[in-house]
Design an enzyme around this catalytic site. Structure first.
Site, mmCIF file in Angstrom:
data_model
loop_
_atom_site.group_PDB
_atom_site.id
_atom_site.type_symbol
_atom_site.label_atom_id
_atom_site.label_comp_id
_atom_site.label_asym_id
_atom_site.label_seq_id
_atom_site.Cartn_x
_atom_site.Cartn_y
_atom_site.Cartn_z
ATOM 1 N N GLY A 114 108.821 -65.283 61.889
ATOM 2 C CA GLY A 114 107.954 -65.247 63.063
ATOM 3 C C GLY A 114 108.370 -64.157 64.035
ATOM 4 O O GLY A 114 108.836 -63.078 63.642
ATOM 5 N N SER A 115 108.256 -64.441 65.330
ATOM 6 C CA SER A 115 108.370 -63.391 66.350
ATOM 7 C C SER A 115 109.756 -62.782 66.501
ATOM 8 O O SER A 115 109.884 -61.700 67.075
ATOM 9 C CB SER A 115 107.914 -63.941 67.708
ATOM 10 O OG SER A 115 106.537 -64.243 67.671
ATOM 11 N N THR A 116 110.825 -63.448 66.014
ATOM 12 C CA THR A 116 112.139 -62.790 66.084
ATOM 13 C C THR A 116 112.135 -61.518 65.240
ATOM 14 O O THR A 116 112.903 -60.590 65.502
ATOM 15 C CB THR A 116 113.257 -63.729 65.594
ATOM 16 O OG1 THR A 116 112.858 -64.338 64.362
ATOM 17 C CG2 THR A 116 113.577 -64.800 66.619
ATOM 18 N N LYS A 150 109.891 -59.347 65.246
ATOM 19 C CA LYS A 150 109.257 -58.260 66.000
ATOM 20 C C LYS A 150 110.263 -57.212 66.465
ATOM 21 O O LYS A 150 109.890 -56.075 66.753
ATOM 22 C CB LYS A 150 108.488 -58.829 67.191
ATOM 23 C CG LYS A 150 107.261 -59.647 66.778
ATOM 24 C CD LYS A 150 106.608 -60.349 67.961
ATOM 25 C CE LYS A 150 105.392 -61.163 67.530
ATOM 26 N NZ LYS A 150 104.793 -61.934 68.637
#
Length: 645
Positions: free
Chosen positions: A308-310, A312
């Site tokens: 997920g967003s980690t 990014k």
């Protein structure tokens, strides 16, 4: 007549020739045996005429970075049977099964085995062993043995692992470093006749060679803080499990690796799930083994997940490195982005982030911003960065069973795949793979080998074997790394990671809320990656909470867990806070002098801690506090956890 005599002479000559050849072969064979095989045959004869009973070596200790014992040894005993000396098989089996608490039928089967010596039970306590010696049952022998003990019980259970009855490592570090830890058994030799009956009481003792001690990068205190923190979070959110990894991003040394639920290393075959325990006898042996293996599983390295967003941070680093974006690049979030005819939503949909710079997009964790950066990079460049960060390879950590990332092939990576991968979906990696990549992003760009083993030593701390780990390839520039530290510090200061903010400390980080497959099942993983100090990272951690109930957002669920963890370990590591004037006015910066808890009853110590504005971590089940950390007189922040030993 003359012909007959000639014929007889020929036969006699031939007989004499064969006789001489036969004698020559015999003499040659005797000379060969005497000159070349005598030592070997003597050793075989000695083995045939002696019986050897093994002496277990002391398995090497496993120590933390401060030489605190995590895996140690205690003296024990082993009970064996010499079949040739047993007078009454059934009586002997009944005695041993009653005394040692064993099944009679299985014990009798062992006693009846027509072998020189059979081991009945290892790790027998001293009182029971003394009783068996005193009872002097014919054919029953008691020898010294070693029992493996784990002073901290379940601490780092899936990492340390355990050893089996034969003194061999089964899982974790115990298995990985078994050749150093195991040592070589010794022997007790006694003289017997051909039937195996003892001829005299004389014994020859061959001493064992003890194993080497393994010094690790683990820190018991940090591990305890991490375990206490994730345990509270998992239980409060009724989550499936939780993981915390703490390491040094400058050299890859792992300080803590926690999987919760865990299990007691002293009783590793006792299932930790009460509901399973109630049904345990109904399971087949295969089912029992499967459930035990699942309990022993180190999720931090054995399982993959969508980050997920980690993730990014990887997209950001690649975009900055390739120059397709800078901190002030403008973007507009409309709540979604259509790629390849497919509408892909921002996490904020149907709301929008509106106009924002790239820096603000990272702070907001805005999906359309990262999709745009990924598409600017293109499939080939984006894929190459996945390879640069080694998501297709194992990290090389010195633990068994490491998994590897699951990725699309380049030919199957189109615009939609690039868009979803840019914000951490559509592929799977291990938590340690993510943390290794994050370390490279903040340490100047170097991809390190995360590791636990440092070296082996003897009991006098003399180093025997050192384990070296290369610094690794520089995969992004120092300039990009510097920018990323600034960007990620702003995420904690003003962005989605605000709940991990700690007055006096410069902290960087990134939150994530990952939806588990299949999509729409209502199951999520909340996570938070963080490092400090932001200008010169000395510690990095990841918190993962699997399937939290109720609120599941990474910033909301994992953020406070990360804050509590860093509040305890940053002062412990000697990283001093530097307060601004505004921060000095906050309650969180109030300093408290730690009182003396040693000697107090545990209940009294708990009350005193609460009165002083401190929390506590209880290690052990004793009635009194025998030791504490931090020591009395230490100045700490309000709310700091004190460990009671």
């Amino acid at each position: 007549m003359d012909k007959v005599r000639v014929y007889i002479k020929k036969r006699l000559s031939l007989f004499l020739l064969f006789t001489l050849l036969f004698c020559g072969v015999i003499i040659f064979r005797l000379a060969y045996i005497e000159l070349f095989k005598s030592d070997f045959l003597q050793s075989l004869a000695y083995e045939q005429q002696t019986r050897d009973r093994l002496i277990s070596p002391h398995r090497g200790q496993i120590l933390d970075r401060n030489f605190v014992g995590i895996a140690e040894n205690e003296s024990a005993n082993a009970v064996s049977v010499i079949h040739a000396q047993v007078k009454d098989e059934e009586k002997t089996a009944r005695y041993l099964s009653d005394t040692l608490g064993l099944d009679y039928a299985q014990t009798l089967e062992k006693v009846q085995k027509r072998v020189a010596l059979v081991r009945i039970k290892n790790k027998v306590d001293s009182d029971t062993a003394a009783k068996i010696r005193n009872d002097n049952i014919p054919g029953v022998e008691v020898d010294e043995d070693i029992k493996r003990v784990y002073p901290f019980g379940s601490l780092a259970a899936q990492v340390i692992g355990f050893s089996g009855k034969d003194n061999q490592g089964v899982t974790g570090l115990e298995a990985k470093y078994d050749k150093y830890l195991a040592g070589t058994p010794g022997k007790i030799l006694t003289l017997t006749d051909s039937a195996g009956v003892l001829l005299n009481d004389e014994q020859v003792r061959q001493e064992p060679t003890n194993g080497e001690n393994l010094v690790t990068t683990l820190d018991v205190t940090i591990e305890q803080y991490a375990r206490q923190t994730i345990k509270k979070a998992v239980e409060a959110k009724q989550a499936k499990r939780g993981v915390i990894i703490v390491l040094n991003p400058q050299n890859g040394e792992i300080y803590a690796m926690v999987n919760y639920p865990d299990f007691d290393l002293n009783t590793p075959f006792e299932i930790n799930d009460e509901s399973l325990k109630a049904l345990w006898d109904t399971f087949s042996e295969k089912e029992k083994n499967d459930k035990l293996n699942q309990m022993w599983r180190n999720t931090a390295i054995n399982d993959t997940y969508e980050p997920g967003s980690t993730f990014k941070i990887v997209t950001s680093a690649a975009g900055l490195e390739e120059g397709v974006v800078n901190l002030d690049s403008p973007f507009v979030c409309t709540g979604s982005l259509t790629v390849g005819g497919r509408m892909i939503k921002c996490w904020r949909y149907p709301r929008t982030h509106g106009a924002e710079t790239f820096l603000q997009g990272v702070q907001n964790s805005c999906n359309p911003v990262f999709m745009a950066v990924g598409l600017r990079l293109g499939a080939e460049k984006f894929y190459n960065y996945m390879l640069k960060f080694a998501f297709d390879k194992k990290t090389g950590i010195d633990l068994p069973g490491e998994a590897v990332g699951i990725m699309h092939s380049l030919k199957d990576t189109g615009p939609v795949e690039v868009a979803t991968m840019s914000f951490g979906q559509g592929f799977q990696i291990t938590p340690l793979q993510l943390l290794r990549a994050a370390s490279a992003i903040v340490n100047g760009g170097y991809l390190l080998t995360s590791h636990i083993g440092k070296y082996t030593c003897d009991n006098d701390k003399n180093i025997l074997h050192t384990f070296d780990y290369e610094k690794g390839e520089q995969i992004i520039s120092k300039e990009t790394s510097d920018k990323m530290r600034f960007v990620l510090e702003s995420v904690v200061a003003v962005g989605t990671g605000k709940k991990a903010y700690i007055p006096g400390y410069r902290i960087g980080g990134k939150t994530a809320t990952s939806q588990k497959l299949p999509r729409g099942n209502g199951k999520y993983i909340a996570s938070f990656m963080s490092f400090a100090p932001a200008d010169n990272p000395q510690v990095m951690a990841i918190v993962i909470i699997d399937e939290p109930q109720g609120v599941y957002y990474g910033g909301t669920v994992a953020g406070p867990v990360m804050k509590e963890l860093l509040e305890n370990i940053l002062p412990y590591l000697g990283i001093e806070p530097k307060y601004s004037e505004e921060e000095l006015k906050k309650d969180e910066t109030v300093k408290i002098t730690v009182p003396a808890f040693e000697g107090l009853k545990v209940d009294e110590a708990k009350k005193l801690a609460a009165k002083c504005g401190l929390t506590y971590v209880l290690n052990g089940g004793e009635e009194y506090v025998s030791k504490q950390f931090p020591p009395a007189g230490t100045e700490v922040n309000k709310g700091t956890a004190v460990i009671f030993y």
